[in-house]
Write a protein that holds these residues in place. Structure first.
Motif, PDB file in Angstrom:
ATOM      1  N   MET A 135      58.682  46.821  32.223  1.00 46.51           N
ATOM      2  CA  MET A 135      57.726  47.927  32.239  1.00 46.51           C
ATOM      3  C   MET A 135      58.082  49.050  31.265  1.00 46.51           C
ATOM      4  O   MET A 135      57.251  49.895  30.973  1.00 46.51           O
ATOM      5  CB  MET A 135      57.574  48.499  33.658  1.00 46.51           C
ATOM      6  N   PRO A 178      54.399  54.177  34.991  1.00 46.77           N
ATOM      7  CA  PRO A 178      53.279  54.572  34.135  1.00 46.77           C
ATOM      8  C   PRO A 178      52.503  55.769  34.694  1.00 46.77           C
ATOM      9  O   PRO A 178      52.462  55.973  35.907  1.00 46.77           O
ATOM     10  CB  PRO A 178      52.390  53.325  34.109  1.00 46.77           C
ATOM     11  N   CYS A 207      56.014  48.084  38.747  1.00 45.51           N
ATOM     12  CA  CYS A 207      56.869  49.216  39.128  1.00 45.51           C
ATOM     13  C   CYS A 207      56.628  49.674  40.558  1.00 45.51           C
ATOM     14  O   CYS A 207      57.436  50.390  41.127  1.00 45.51           O
ATOM     15  CB  CYS A 207      56.646  50.369  38.167  1.00 45.51           C
ATOM     16  N   GLY A 208      55.487  49.291  41.152  1.00 42.35           N
ATOM     17  CA  GLY A 208      55.261  49.619  42.560  1.00 42.35           C
ATOM     18  C   GLY A 208      54.468  50.880  42.803  1.00 42.35           C
ATOM     19  O   GLY A 208      54.246  51.272  43.950  1.00 42.35           O
ATOM     20  N   LYS A 209      54.014  51.536  41.731  1.00 43.22           N
ATOM     21  CA  LYS A 209      53.332  52.818  41.925  1.00 43.22           C
ATOM     22  C   LYS A 209      51.967  52.651  42.585  1.00 43.22           C
ATOM     23  O   LYS A 209      51.569  53.469  43.397  1.00 43.22           O
ATOM     24  CB  LYS A 209      53.190  53.507  40.565  1.00 43.22           C
ATOM     25  N   THR A 210      51.244  51.585  42.216  1.00 40.60           N
ATOM     26  CA  THR A 210      49.901  51.401  42.788  1.00 40.60           C
ATOM     27  C   THR A 210      49.897  50.191  43.735  1.00 40.60           C
ATOM     28  O   THR A 210      50.415  49.128  43.397  1.00 40.60           O
ATOM     29  CB  THR A 210      48.843  51.168  41.694  1.00 40.60           C
ATOM     30  N   CYS A 251      48.504  46.610  42.785  1.00 43.86           N
ATOM     31  CA  CYS A 251      49.399  45.872  41.894  1.00 43.86           C
ATOM     32  C   CYS A 251      50.647  45.444  42.657  1.00 43.86           C
ATOM     33  O   CYS A 251      51.042  44.277  42.637  1.00 43.86           O
ATOM     34  CB  CYS A 251      49.769  46.741  40.695  1.00 43.86           C
ATOM     35  N   ARG A 252      51.263  46.378  43.362  1.00 50.44           N
ATOM     36  CA  ARG A 252      52.530  46.094  44.041  1.00 50.44           C
ATOM     37  C   ARG A 252      52.365  44.958  45.060  1.00 50.44           C
ATOM     38  O   ARG A 252      53.140  44.014  45.092  1.00 50.44           O
ATOM     39  CB  ARG A 252      53.018  47.360  44.747  1.00 50.44           C
ATOM     40  N   CYS A 283      47.650  50.651  35.060  1.00 48.03           N
ATOM     41  CA  CYS A 283      48.127  50.386  33.689  1.00 48.03           C
ATOM     42  C   CYS A 283      47.778  48.938  33.349  1.00 48.03           C
ATOM     43  O   CYS A 283      47.382  48.171  34.220  1.00 48.03           O
ATOM     44  CB  CYS A 283      49.628  50.646  33.576  1.00 48.03           C
ATOM     45  N   HIS A 308      49.483  46.404  32.786  1.00 56.51           N
ATOM     46  CA  HIS A 308      50.289  45.317  33.374  1.00 56.51           C
ATOM     47  C   HIS A 308      49.517  44.625  34.494  1.00 56.51           C
ATOM     48  O   HIS A 308      49.522  43.410  34.612  1.00 56.51           O
ATOM     49  CB  HIS A 308      51.604  45.884  33.913  1.00 56.51           C
ATOM     50  N   GLU A 309      48.858  45.438  35.292  1.00 54.66           N
ATOM     51  CA  GLU A 309      48.162  44.921  36.464  1.00 54.66           C
ATOM     52  C   GLU A 309      47.045  43.941  36.080  1.00 54.66           C
ATOM     53  O   GLU A 309      46.939  42.848  36.624  1.00 54.66           O
ATOM     54  CB  GLU A 309      47.591  46.107  37.226  1.00 54.66           C
TER      55      GLU A 309
HETATM   56  S1  SF4 Z   1      49.499  48.884  37.838  1.00 57.05           S
HETATM   57 FE1  SF4 Z   1      51.442  47.974  38.570  1.00 57.05          FE
HETATM   58  S2  SF4 Z   1      52.907  48.244  36.910  1.00 57.05           S
HETATM   59 FE2  SF4 Z   1      51.136  49.595  36.502  1.00 57.05          FE
HETATM   60  S3  SF4 Z   1      51.675  51.552  37.458  1.00 57.05           S
HETATM   61 FE3  SF4 Z   1      50.622  50.425  39.040  1.00 57.05          FE
HETATM   62  S4  SF4 Z   1      52.261  49.321  40.161  1.00 57.05           S
HETATM   63 FE4  SF4 Z   1      53.135  50.034  38.246  1.00 57.05          FE
END
Ligand code: SF4
Ligand SMILES: Cc1cc2nc3c(=O)[nH]c(=O)nc-3n(C[C@H](O)[C@H](O)[C@H](O)COP(=O)(O)O)c2cc1C
Length: 457
Positions: A193, A211, A364-367, A370-371, A410, A412-413
């Motif tokens: 990431m 992110p 990264c686990g922020k959302t 995604c997590r 972001c 990545h998801e």
């Molecule tokens: S979409 Fe996934 S990688 Fe991107 S900020 Fe959210 S948890 Fe993190």
């Protein structure tokens, strides 16, 4: 120096990023062996280095530099293909006491080293491009963010920066203009990431990396909260040529939907893995052929295009042009500039499942979508490979993927759903064999039956 195998390319293809490569290949030199010292400033200046910066500083306004870039239609090589001139225009207009330029040389895909090779072999082009960017947006500081383990590239860069400062191309009083342009090399250690630009900026600041929602984009609020241009080294390296030779030098190569060249790394089941500078728009099959194609008696089964979160494309994708829109339409992306060639011995369901697990592990686990969503998606892949699919597994997989993409924070998801979605789109027979008949045609997934001769079941 990175032991990179530079692949020969057709004579008519230009070498905008690695101009010395053609001579090296013609001389039959092993990668890097006997090559000229890349930090030799005198030799580089004789070959035209810093002519673009000189012209930008002495003969152009910031607006004219951005206009030249806009005419060239240069698009970022970091993966998303965003028009470079739009970023420069926004950054130049943003009001602040300080602006920054960040060279994004982290190269998140652990299996790819194209940017590292560029920095080791043509450091002045990247530094000059970054300096021209600094002039256009009134930045006095450039930060080169690079993987700490890229020690050879760091050594070349530091020698090149010292030489350029000594000669007055960088430093306190650039070309006698009174303008300061300082360059700092920032070695970073992190996970996948760290490649996302807002995470990279936090990494430079020494903060925890997750992110940020965009907008605001780094062009208006970036490093230390200041307007910042973040660019891949390949994006920056062609800018001197755009300034000196006019937009034509860059746009002469490529196709209608993307001009110039890009470094592509070809690996997997090929006779001669390596990297090549390829005009945008080249068909995937021609790129794979540079690496000698699939060695007999094996046959091409698929191409993984774009790195761990790339798309897995079927053999007839050889016709698809290697450029932003065509790859996206096919369910892949340029991403890290990697093409992995896969033959009949691999199970694509297993491959997609492993890639999805990698992407879930890296999130990264922020959302939450995604997590948790990527973890559940990886579990669907694992269940299918273990011969224990639930009812309606494919519907669950596609619905969940759509939810993940719709709620992304972001890139990545969104991209991380591509490997498994590719299997649903292109390799339905193989998927059905696993789900409906508990069979892995390639004989990879255990304890399933196999239909491949010689495979262990
Ligand atoms: S979409 Fe996934 S990688 Fe991107 S900020 Fe959210 S948890 Fe993190
Ligand atoms: C998970 C992830 C990893 C990324 N890794 C890289 C990378 O290794 N190098 C890179 O230049 N851009 C990477 N990017 C894209 C950057 O966020 C950004 O778009 C790019 O560096 C902008 O530069 P450009 O304008 O030259 O394309 C990554 C993005 C994501 C979401």
């Amino acid at each position: 120096m990175t032991n990179a195998n530079l692949l020969p390319t057709p004579e008519k293809w230009p070498h905008l990023l690695l101009p010395a490569a053609s001579a090296e290949l013609a001389a039959g030199a092993a990668a890097g062996a006997g090559a000229a010292n890349p930090a030799d400033l005198d030799a580089a200046v004789k070959a035209g280095a810093f002519a673009g910066l000189t012209e930008a500083i002495r003969g152009m306004t910031a607006g004219e530099i951005v206009a030249a870039l806009a005419r060239s239609e240069l698009r970022g090589r970091g993966g998303a293909g965003f028009p470079t001139s739009e970023k420069w225009r926004a950054c130049a207009l943003a009001q602040a006491d300080r602006h920054y330029v960040v060279v994004h040389a982290y190269q998140a895909d652990p299996a790819v080293f194209t940017d590292r090779v560029l920095l080791e072999r043509n450091p002045f082009a990247v530094l000059e491009g970054a300096a021209i960017a600094a002039v256009a947006v009134s930045a006095s500081e450039i930060v080169v963010a690079i993987r700490a383990e890229a020690t050879a590239a760091i050594a070349v860069l530091e020698a090149a920066i010292a030489a350029a400062e000594h000669a007055g191309y960088l430093g306190e009083d650039v070309l006698g203009s009174g303008r300061e342009i300082h360059v700092e090399v920032k070695p970073l250690q992190g996970a996948y990431m760290l490649g996302e630009e807002t995470v990279l900026l936090k990494g430079i600041e020494g903060k925890r990396g997750q992110p940020e929602q965009q907008p605001p984009y780094p062009t208006t609020r970036g490093l230390y909260g200041r307007p910042t241009l973040v660019h891949n080294p390949q994006t920056l390296a062609v800018i001197p040529g755009i300034i000196t030779g006019g937009p034509g030098t860059h746009s002469a190569a490529g196709s209608a939907h993307g001009q110039g060249t890009v470094l592509v790394q070809i690996s997997g089941s090929v006779a001669n893995p390596g990297l090549a500078e390829v005009p945008l728009g080249t068909p995937l099959g021609e790129i794979v052929a540079l690496a000698g194609g699939v060695p007999a008696p094996h046959t091409l089964k698929a191409l993984l295009v774009g790195g761990p979160s790339g798309g897995i494309l079927p053999p007839d994708a050889e016709k698809i042009a290697y450029q932003f829109e065509a790859l996206e339409a096919a369910g892949a992306h340029m991403g890290s500039g990697s093409i992995v060639v896969i033959d009949e011995r691999s199970c694509l369901v297993d491959l997609a499942s492993v890639l999805t697990r990698f992407c879930a592990d890296q999130a990264c686990g922020k959302t939450i979508p995604c997590r948790i969503g990527l973890r559940r998606l990886a579990e669907i892949g694992a269940r299918i490979c273990e011969g224990q699919p639930r009812d309606d597994e494919i519907v669950r997989l596609t619905d969940l993927s759509a939810d993940i993409v719709a709620s992304r924070l972001c890139d990545h998801e969104g991209r991380s759903t591509l490997p498994l979605l590719s299997i649903v789109r292109y390799f339905r027979d193989e998927l059905d064999a696993h789900i409906l008949r508990s069979t892995c045609p390639a004989g990879i997934c255990h304890p399933m039956a196999t239909s491949r001769p010689g495979a262990v079941s």
